[in-house]
Scaffold this motif. Structure first.
Motif, PDB file in Angstrom:
ATOM      1  N   ALA A   1       0.751  -1.193  -0.092  1.00 32.65           N
ATOM      2  CA  ALA A   1       0.095  -0.050  -0.035  1.00 32.65           C
ATOM      3  C   ALA A   1       0.873   1.327   0.069  1.00 32.65           C
ATOM      4  CB  ALA A   1      -0.805  -0.260   1.065  1.00 32.65           C
ATOM      5  N   PRO A   2       1.845   1.385   0.909  1.00 32.49           N
ATOM      6  CA  PRO A   2       2.654   2.578   0.693  1.00 32.49           C
ATOM      7  C   PRO A   2       3.575   2.768  -0.381  1.00 32.49           C
ATOM      8  CG  PRO A   2       2.950   1.324   2.862  1.00 32.49           C
ATOM      9  CD  PRO A   2       2.286   0.658   1.959  1.00 32.49           C
ATOM     10  N   ALA A   3       3.779   1.651  -1.073  1.00 30.73           N
ATOM     11  CA  ALA A   3       4.641   1.596  -2.432  1.00 30.73           C
ATOM     12  C   ALA A   3       3.730   2.404  -3.459  1.00 30.73           C
ATOM     13  CB  ALA A   3       5.298   0.456  -2.658  1.00 30.73           C
ATOM     14  N   MET A   4       2.420   1.746  -3.429  1.00 26.56           N
ATOM     15  CA  MET A   4       1.593   2.233  -4.595  1.00 26.56           C
ATOM     16  C   MET A   4       1.073   3.523  -4.439  1.00 26.56           C
ATOM     17  SD  MET A   4      -0.369  -1.524  -5.278  1.00 26.56           S
ATOM     18  CE  MET A   4      -1.272  -1.021  -6.552  1.00 26.56           C
ATOM     19  N   VAL A   5       0.778   4.141  -3.030  1.00 31.60           N
ATOM     20  CA  VAL A   5       0.346   5.216  -2.954  1.00 31.60           C
ATOM     21  C   VAL A   5       1.371   6.491  -2.925  1.00 31.60           C
ATOM     22  CG1 VAL A   5      -0.645   6.751  -0.915  1.00 31.60           C
ATOM     23  CG2 VAL A   5      -1.477   4.637  -1.444  1.00 31.60           C
ATOM     24  N   TRP A   6       2.899   6.110  -2.776  1.00 26.66           N
ATOM     25  CA  TRP A   6       3.969   6.858  -2.873  1.00 26.66           C
ATOM     26  C   TRP A   6       3.749   7.549  -4.293  1.00 26.66           C
ATOM     27  CZ3 TRP A   6       7.483   6.306  -6.565  1.00 26.66           C
ATOM     28  CH2 TRP A   6       8.693   6.939  -6.610  1.00 26.66           C
ATOM     29  N   ALA A   7       3.417   6.754  -5.483  1.00 28.00           N
ATOM     30  CA  ALA A   7       3.495   7.309  -6.650  1.00 28.00           C
ATOM     31  C   ALA A   7       2.630   8.523  -6.703  1.00 28.00           C
ATOM     32  CB  ALA A   7       2.730   6.396  -7.730  1.00 28.00           C
ATOM     33  N   PHE A   8       1.549   8.576  -5.949  1.00 24.03           N
ATOM     34  CA  PHE A   8       0.574   9.829  -5.930  1.00 24.03           C
ATOM     35  C   PHE A   8       0.931  10.941  -4.903  1.00 24.03           C
ATOM     36  CE2 PHE A   8      -1.656   6.157  -7.473  1.00 24.03           C
ATOM     37  CZ  PHE A   8      -2.341   6.652  -8.655  1.00 24.03           C
ATOM     38  N   TRP A   9       2.032  10.745  -4.074  1.00 22.63           N
ATOM     39  CA  TRP A   9       2.430  11.758  -3.200  1.00 22.63           C
ATOM     40  C   TRP A   9       3.708  12.249  -3.885  1.00 22.63           C
ATOM     41  CZ3 TRP A   9       2.761   7.850   1.515  1.00 22.63           C
ATOM     42  CH2 TRP A   9       1.556   7.877   2.161  1.00 22.63           C
ATOM     43  N   VAL A  10       4.289  11.795  -4.601  1.00 19.67           N
ATOM     44  CA  VAL A  10       5.548  12.721  -5.200  1.00 19.67           C
ATOM     45  C   VAL A  10       5.280  13.748  -6.039  1.00 19.67           C
ATOM     46  CG1 VAL A  10       7.501  12.046  -6.848  1.00 19.67           C
ATOM     47  CG2 VAL A  10       6.764  10.220  -5.489  1.00 19.67           C
ATOM     48  N   ASN A  11       5.933  14.796  -6.023  1.00 19.80           N
ATOM     49  CA  ASN A  11       5.691  16.109  -6.555  1.00 19.80           C
ATOM     50  C   ASN A  11       5.371  15.940  -8.149  1.00 19.80           C
ATOM     51  OD1 ASN A  11       6.073  17.236  -4.353  1.00 19.80           O
ATOM     52  ND2 ASN A  11       8.208  17.853  -4.354  1.00 19.80           N
ATOM     53  N   THR A  12       6.445  15.033  -8.569  1.00 16.39           N
ATOM     54  CA  THR A  12       6.011  14.833 -10.422  1.00 16.39           C
ATOM     55  C   THR A  12       5.720  13.645 -10.699  1.00 16.39           C
ATOM     56  OG1 THR A  12       8.390  14.997 -10.796  1.00 16.39           O
ATOM     57  CG2 THR A  12       7.560  16.914 -10.689  1.00 16.39           C
ATOM     58  N   PRO A  13       4.817  13.581 -11.559  1.00 15.09           N
ATOM     59  CA  PRO A  13       4.773  11.968 -12.095  1.00 15.09           C
ATOM     60  C   PRO A  13       5.847  11.609 -12.788  1.00 15.09           C
ATOM     61  CG  PRO A  13       3.330  13.876 -13.315  1.00 15.09           C
ATOM     62  CD  PRO A  13       4.061  14.480 -12.277  1.00 15.09           C
ATOM     63  N   ARG A  14       6.853  12.339 -13.463  1.00  8.19           N
ATOM     64  CA  ARG A  14       8.034  11.998 -13.990  1.00  8.19           C
ATOM     65  C   ARG A  14       8.727  11.283 -13.044  1.00  8.19           C
ATOM     66  NH1 ARG A  14      13.232  13.928 -15.365  1.00  8.19           N
ATOM     67  NH2 ARG A  14      13.941  13.033 -17.520  1.00  8.19           N
ATOM     68  N   THR A  15       9.040  11.813 -11.862  1.00  8.49           N
ATOM     69  CA  THR A  15      10.104  11.346 -10.808  1.00  8.49           C
ATOM     70  C   THR A  15       9.492   9.690 -10.423  1.00  8.49           C
ATOM     71  OG1 THR A  15      10.394  13.527  -9.962  1.00  8.49           O
ATOM     72  CG2 THR A  15      10.707  11.650  -8.358  1.00  8.49           C
ATOM     73  N   ALA A  16       8.172   9.756 -10.131  1.00  5.74           N
ATOM     74  CA  ALA A  16       7.496   8.449  -9.758  1.00  5.74           C
ATOM     75  C   ALA A  16       7.755   7.219 -10.948  1.00  5.74           C
ATOM     76  CB  ALA A  16       5.928   8.724  -9.817  1.00  5.74           C
ATOM     77  N   LEU A  17       7.566   7.751 -12.103  1.00  5.18           N
ATOM     78  CA  LEU A  17       8.034   6.791 -13.365  1.00  5.18           C
ATOM     79  C   LEU A  17       9.321   6.557 -13.150  1.00  5.18           C
ATOM     80  CD1 LEU A  17       5.843   8.154 -16.356  1.00  5.18           C
ATOM     81  CD2 LEU A  17       6.043   5.886 -15.129  1.00  5.18           C
ATOM     82  N   VAL A  18      10.259   7.383 -13.108  1.00  7.99           N
ATOM     83  CA  VAL A  18      11.655   6.859 -13.277  1.00  7.99           C
ATOM     84  C   VAL A  18      12.138   6.089 -12.136  1.00  7.99           C
ATOM     85  CG1 VAL A  18      14.077   8.112 -13.193  1.00  7.99           C
ATOM     86  CG2 VAL A  18      12.135   9.088 -14.684  1.00  7.99           C
ATOM     87  N   LEU A  19      11.371   6.663 -10.808  1.00  6.16           N
ATOM     88  CA  LEU A  19      12.201   5.697  -9.858  1.00  6.16           C
ATOM     89  C   LEU A  19      11.238   4.336  -9.691  1.00  6.16           C
ATOM     90  CD1 LEU A  19      12.454   8.308  -6.960  1.00  6.16           C
ATOM     91  CD2 LEU A  19      14.283   7.315  -8.497  1.00  6.16           C
ATOM     92  N   SER A  20      10.139   4.100 -10.229  1.00  7.61           N
ATOM     93  CA  SER A  20       9.476   3.075 -10.178  1.00  7.61           C
ATOM     94  C   SER A  20      10.183   2.072 -11.360  1.00  7.61           C
ATOM     95  CB  SER A  20       8.133   3.019 -10.058  1.00  7.61           C
ATOM     96  OG  SER A  20       7.626   3.777 -11.265  1.00  7.61           O
ATOM     97  N   THR A  21      10.277   2.700 -12.349  1.00 10.15           N
ATOM     98  CA  THR A  21      10.966   1.847 -13.470  1.00 10.15           C
ATOM     99  C   THR A  21      12.539   1.419 -13.303  1.00 10.15           C
ATOM    100  OG1 THR A  21       9.572   3.185 -15.121  1.00 10.15           O
ATOM    101  CG2 THR A  21      11.551   1.971 -15.878  1.00 10.15           C
ATOM    102  N   ALA A  22      13.314   2.410 -12.487  1.00  9.22           N
ATOM    103  CA  ALA A  22      14.455   1.807 -12.180  1.00  9.22           C
ATOM    104  C   ALA A  22      14.383   0.642 -11.155  1.00  9.22           C
ATOM    105  CB  ALA A  22      15.363   3.006 -11.474  1.00  9.22           C
ATOM    106  N   LEU A  23      13.653   0.728 -10.114  1.00  6.06           N
ATOM    107  CA  LEU A  23      13.354  -0.490  -9.142  1.00  6.06           C
ATOM    108  C   LEU A  23      12.938  -1.775  -9.839  1.00  6.06           C
ATOM    109  CD1 LEU A  23      11.256   1.207  -6.143  1.00  6.06           C
ATOM    110  CD2 LEU A  23      13.625   0.365  -6.181  1.00  6.06           C
ATOM    111  N   VAL A  24      12.116  -1.441 -10.858  1.00  5.22           N
ATOM    112  CA  VAL A  24      11.500  -2.919 -11.587  1.00  5.22           C
ATOM    113  C   VAL A  24      12.861  -3.378 -12.502  1.00  5.22           C
ATOM    114  CG1 VAL A  24      10.272  -3.811 -13.648  1.00  5.22           C
ATOM    115  CG2 VAL A  24       9.295  -2.180 -11.870  1.00  5.22           C
ATOM    116  N   LEU A  25      13.595  -2.567 -13.032  1.00  3.46           N
ATOM    117  CA  LEU A  25      14.722  -3.037 -13.986  1.00  3.46           C
ATOM    118  C   LEU A  25      15.887  -3.416 -13.020  1.00  3.46           C
ATOM    119  CD1 LEU A  25      15.015  -0.128 -16.603  1.00  3.46           C
ATOM    120  CD2 LEU A  25      14.215  -2.376 -16.746  1.00  3.46           C
TER     121      LEU A  25
END
Length: 83
Positions: A49-73
């Motif tokens: 839950a905190p990991a998925m909600v984190w994407a909505f708390w971050v200031n910019t959606p680009r930061t959320a996309l970049v960091l979550s993509t990096a974690l997956v990779l």
């Protein structure tokens, strides 16, 4: 792509990162796979839950996309390089 769609994709990537990292952890410890699996389930349940909600708390959606993509990779790479 609208901002909320990027954040939703980032949230799904966070969930995927948990799955990939968990698979890598369980694969890394085959001798204790049952205990590792149970421990991962508890940890993933606590972090999902905190990991998925984190994407909505971050200031910019680009930061959320970049960091979550990096974690997956990184998790995928760890899963691939294991023997």
């Amino acid at each position: 792509m609208p901002e909320y769609a990027r954040r939703l994709v980032a949230a799904l990537l966070c969930w995927l990162a948990l799955v990939v990292w968990g698979s890598a952890i369980v694969n890394f410890c085959p001798a204790i796979a049952d205990a590792a699996t149970q421990g991962y389930r508890v940890l993933a349940s606590a972090l999902a839950a905190p990991a998925m909600v984190w994407a909505f708390w971050v200031n910019t959606p680009r930061t959320a996309l970049v960091l979550s993509t990096a974690l997956v990779l990184c998790g995928g790479l760890l899963l691939v390089i294991q023997p």
